[in-house]
Design an enzyme around this catalytic site. Structure first.
Site, PDB file in Angstrom:
ATOM      1  N   ASP A   1       0.889  -1.163   0.000  1.00 43.79           N
ATOM      2  CA  ASP A   1       0.000   0.000   0.000  1.00 43.79           C
ATOM      3  C   ASP A   1       0.926   1.210   0.000  1.00 43.79           C
ATOM      4  OD1 ASP A   1      -1.578   2.155   0.569  1.00 43.79           O
ATOM      5  OD2 ASP A   1      -2.564   1.281   2.320  1.00 43.79           O
TER       6      ASP A   1
ATOM      7  N   TYR B   1      -8.906  14.312  -6.789  1.00 44.51           N
ATOM      8  CA  TYR B   1      -7.938  13.784  -7.760  1.00 44.51           C
ATOM      9  C   TYR B   1      -7.180  14.941  -8.425  1.00 44.51           C
ATOM     10  CZ  TYR B   1      -6.430  10.999 -11.854  1.00 44.51           C
ATOM     11  OH  TYR B   1      -5.712  10.375 -12.834  1.00 44.51           O
TER      12      TYR B   1
ATOM     13  N   ASN C   1       3.131   5.292  -9.651  1.00 38.70           N
ATOM     14  CA  ASN C   1       1.974   5.229 -10.547  1.00 38.70           C
ATOM     15  C   ASN C   1       0.653   4.886  -9.840  1.00 38.70           C
ATOM     16  OD1 ASN C   1       0.588   4.390 -13.288  1.00 38.70           O
ATOM     17  ND2 ASN C   1       0.461   2.606 -11.946  1.00 38.70           N
TER      18      ASN C   1
ATOM     19  N   THR D   1      -8.060   2.163 -19.488  1.00 42.35           N
ATOM     20  CA  THR D   1      -7.706   1.277 -18.371  1.00 42.35           C
ATOM     21  C   THR D   1      -8.982   1.032 -17.559  1.00 42.35           C
ATOM     22  OG1 THR D   1      -7.321   3.031 -16.761  1.00 42.35           O
ATOM     23  CG2 THR D   1      -5.450   2.446 -18.177  1.00 42.35           C
ATOM     24  N   PRO D   2      -8.957   0.075 -16.628  1.00 41.11           N
ATOM     25  CA  PRO D   2     -10.137  -0.140 -15.783  1.00 41.11           C
ATOM     26  C   PRO D   2     -10.628   1.150 -15.106  1.00 41.11           C
ATOM     27  CG  PRO D   2      -8.619  -1.959 -15.529  1.00 41.11           C
ATOM     28  CD  PRO D   2      -7.929  -0.966 -16.415  1.00 41.11           C
TER      29      PRO D   2
ATOM     30  N   LYS E   1      -3.199  15.480  -8.134  1.00 39.17           N
ATOM     31  CA  LYS E   1      -2.333  15.440  -9.315  1.00 39.17           C
ATOM     32  C   LYS E   1      -1.595  16.771  -9.507  1.00 39.17           C
ATOM     33  CE  LYS E   1      -2.991  11.192 -10.773  1.00 39.17           C
ATOM     34  NZ  LYS E   1      -1.953  10.192 -10.458  1.00 39.17           N
TER      35      LYS E   1
HETATM   36  N1  LIG Z   1      -6.248   5.905 -17.163  1.00 36.90           N
HETATM   37  C1  LIG Z   1      -6.148   7.197 -17.346  1.00 36.90           C
HETATM   38  O1  LIG Z   1      -6.796   7.764 -18.252  1.00 36.90           O
HETATM   39  C2  LIG Z   1      -5.218   8.022 -16.508  1.00 36.90           C
HETATM   40  C3  LIG Z   1      -5.018   9.365 -16.898  1.00 36.90           C
HETATM   41  C4  LIG Z   1      -4.155  10.148 -16.144  1.00 36.90           C
HETATM   42  C5  LIG Z   1      -3.512   9.617 -15.043  1.00 36.90           C
HETATM   43  N2  LIG Z   1      -3.739   8.317 -14.683  1.00 36.90           N
HETATM   44  C6  LIG Z   1      -3.032   7.815 -13.517  1.00 36.90           C
HETATM   45  O2  LIG Z   1      -2.349   6.640 -13.851  1.00 36.90           O
HETATM   46  C7  LIG Z   1      -2.222   5.815 -12.682  1.00 36.90           C
HETATM   47  C8  LIG Z   1      -2.730   4.434 -13.018  1.00 36.90           C
HETATM   48  O3  LIG Z   1      -4.118   4.513 -13.356  1.00 36.90           O
HETATM   49  P1  LIG Z   1      -4.879   3.407 -14.204  1.00 36.90           P
HETATM   50  O4  LIG Z   1      -5.759   4.113 -15.142  1.00 36.90           O
HETATM   51  O5  LIG Z   1      -3.907   2.418 -14.682  1.00 36.90           O
HETATM   52  O6  LIG Z   1      -5.820   2.787 -13.046  1.00 36.90           O
HETATM   53  P2  LIG Z   1      -6.112   1.283 -12.637  1.00 36.90           P
HETATM   54  O7  LIG Z   1      -7.244   1.402 -11.679  1.00 36.90           O
HETATM   55  O8  LIG Z   1      -6.250   0.427 -13.826  1.00 36.90           O
HETATM   56  O9  LIG Z   1      -4.784   0.847 -11.871  1.00 36.90           O
HETATM   57  C9  LIG Z   1      -4.409   1.421 -10.646  1.00 36.90           C
HETATM   58  C10 LIG Z   1      -3.604   0.399  -9.856  1.00 36.90           C
HETATM   59  O10 LIG Z   1      -3.203   1.026  -8.616  1.00 36.90           O
HETATM   60  C11 LIG Z   1      -3.409   0.098  -7.570  1.00 36.90           C
HETATM   61  N3  LIG Z   1      -3.590   0.791  -6.303  1.00 36.90           N
HETATM   62  C12 LIG Z   1      -4.658   1.518  -5.890  1.00 36.90           C
HETATM   63  N4  LIG Z   1      -4.454   1.972  -4.656  1.00 36.90           N
HETATM   64  C13 LIG Z   1      -3.230   1.524  -4.255  1.00 36.90           C
HETATM   65  C14 LIG Z   1      -2.448   1.680  -3.093  1.00 36.90           C
HETATM   66  N5  LIG Z   1      -2.903   2.360  -2.032  1.00 36.90           N
HETATM   67  N6  LIG Z   1      -1.217   1.128  -3.056  1.00 36.90           N
HETATM   68  C15 LIG Z   1      -0.764   0.411  -4.111  1.00 36.90           C
HETATM   69  N7  LIG Z   1      -1.456   0.214  -5.242  1.00 36.90           N
HETATM   70  C16 LIG Z   1      -2.679   0.771  -5.314  1.00 36.90           C
HETATM   71  C17 LIG Z   1      -4.651  -0.689  -7.986  1.00 36.90           C
HETATM   72  O11 LIG Z   1      -4.762  -1.917  -7.294  1.00 36.90           O
HETATM   73  C18 LIG Z   1      -4.428  -0.839  -9.480  1.00 36.90           C
HETATM   74  O12 LIG Z   1      -3.711  -2.017  -9.774  1.00 36.90           O
HETATM   75  C19 LIG Z   1      -3.005   6.520 -11.575  1.00 36.90           C
HETATM   76  O13 LIG Z   1      -2.129   7.294 -10.790  1.00 36.90           O
HETATM   77  C20 LIG Z   1      -3.941   7.415 -12.352  1.00 36.90           C
HETATM   78  O14 LIG Z   1      -4.358   8.510 -11.600  1.00 36.90           O
HETATM   79  C21 LIG Z   1      -4.583   7.515 -15.393  1.00 36.90           C
END
Ligand SMILES: NC(=O)c1ccc[n+]([C@@H]2O[C@H](COP(=O)([O-])OP(=O)(O)OC[C@H]3O[C@@H](n4cnc5c(N)ncnc54)[C@H](O)[C@@H]3O)[C@@H](O)[C@H]2O)c1
Length: 250
Positions: A58, A150, A85, A187-188, A154
């Protein structure tokens, strides 16, 4: 040596979405990757498939960071890169955000990134340098009304990244620190948001739909992350890399 070949890189939130794509691309390019995630079962299964190390974590737990770095040091003896990430994205505006939601979002994104940078710098100093990549978002640049906590988190990561980059340069640590700002990526996290906000199902066969909505693919981000971790980006420091196909032009 070019690219990320043989570099030891830790990726948090590596069991899904962007973190998973980062790990895959880095492994394809010859890096030795440590994957961490709060989802231990999914993470260890995926890491086993790739031949990577997995550590349950975590990122908001400060004490766990010391154990993680001890494990990395014991296995590899050094750390060359980290991708902070892991994240969550609760959908709520200024009127509907609860204090619990606010604190949890900031704990994972801001505390997690701060702990990750601090812990990584300690080991990177012993390793002779390194590269830190912090996952921010275009939400840091414009503020998204439905993602209040969020957007705040960010924005904090963006500013923290620059402060760390200048510190490391000033202290001659040979450690760089950059932020990455994706727009909407398939992504999910985004699939859930699109379902909740627009009642649209972004299933795997809906390539055209995703393109029409300006949604990118996780590997679009992963290649930028790999570049920032490589020596080819040695003069890139304290900057913010936007990956959104001109969706957020400011
Ligand atoms: N998908 C997008 O469009 C997008 C855009 C901009 C930024 N982001 C950023 O990219 C990163 C990844 O997002 P994503 O879209 O892959 O989301 P996702 O939900 O697919 O993956 C996020 C991962 O983080 C893990 N996680 C959550 N809380 C946690 C914790 N406390 N400790 C450790 N792991 C933890 C989850 O279990 C999951 O595997 C995030 O920081 C998100 O804010 C995503």
């Amino acid at each position: 040596m070019s690219g990320v070949t043989d570099k030891v890189v830790l990726v948090t939130g590596a069991a899904s979405g962007l973190g998973l794509a980062d790990a895959q691309v880095l492994i394809e390019q010859g890096a030795q990757v440590i994957m961490t995630d709060i989802e231990a079962d999914r993470g260890s299964e995926l890491a086993a498939q790739f031949g990577a190390m997995f550590l349950p974590q975590d990122v908001a737990d400060e004490l766990r960071w010391a154990e993680i770095m001890d494990a990395v040091k014991a296995e590899y003896g050094r750390l060359d890169g980290i991708v902070n990430n892991a994240g969550i994205a609760p959908i709520a505006d200024i009127e509907t955000t609860t204090t619990d939601m606010w604190r949890k979002t900031l704990a994972i994104h801001l505390d997690g990134t701060y702990f990750g940078c601090q812990a990584a710098i300690k080991l990177m100093k012993e390793s002779g340098g390194g590269s830190i990549v912090n996952m921010s978002s275009t939400a840091a640049l414009v503020g998204i009304p439905d993602y209040l906590a969020y957007s705040a988190a960010k924005g904090g990561i963006r500013a923290m990244t620059k402060a760390i980059a200048v510190h490391c340069r000033r202290a001659k640590l040979r450690i760089r620190c950059n932020s990455v700002h994706p727009g909407s990526i398939n992504t999910p996290m985004v699939q859930n948001a699109v379902k909740q906000l627009m009642d649209i199902d972004l299933d795997d066969n809906a390539e055209k739909k995703r393109k029409a909505m300006g949604i990118g693919e996780p590997r679009d981000v992963a290649h930028m992350v790999a570049y920032l971790l490589s020596d080819e980006s040695k003069h890139v420091n304290g900057t913010e890399m936007v990956i959104d196909n001109a969706d957020t032009v400011i």
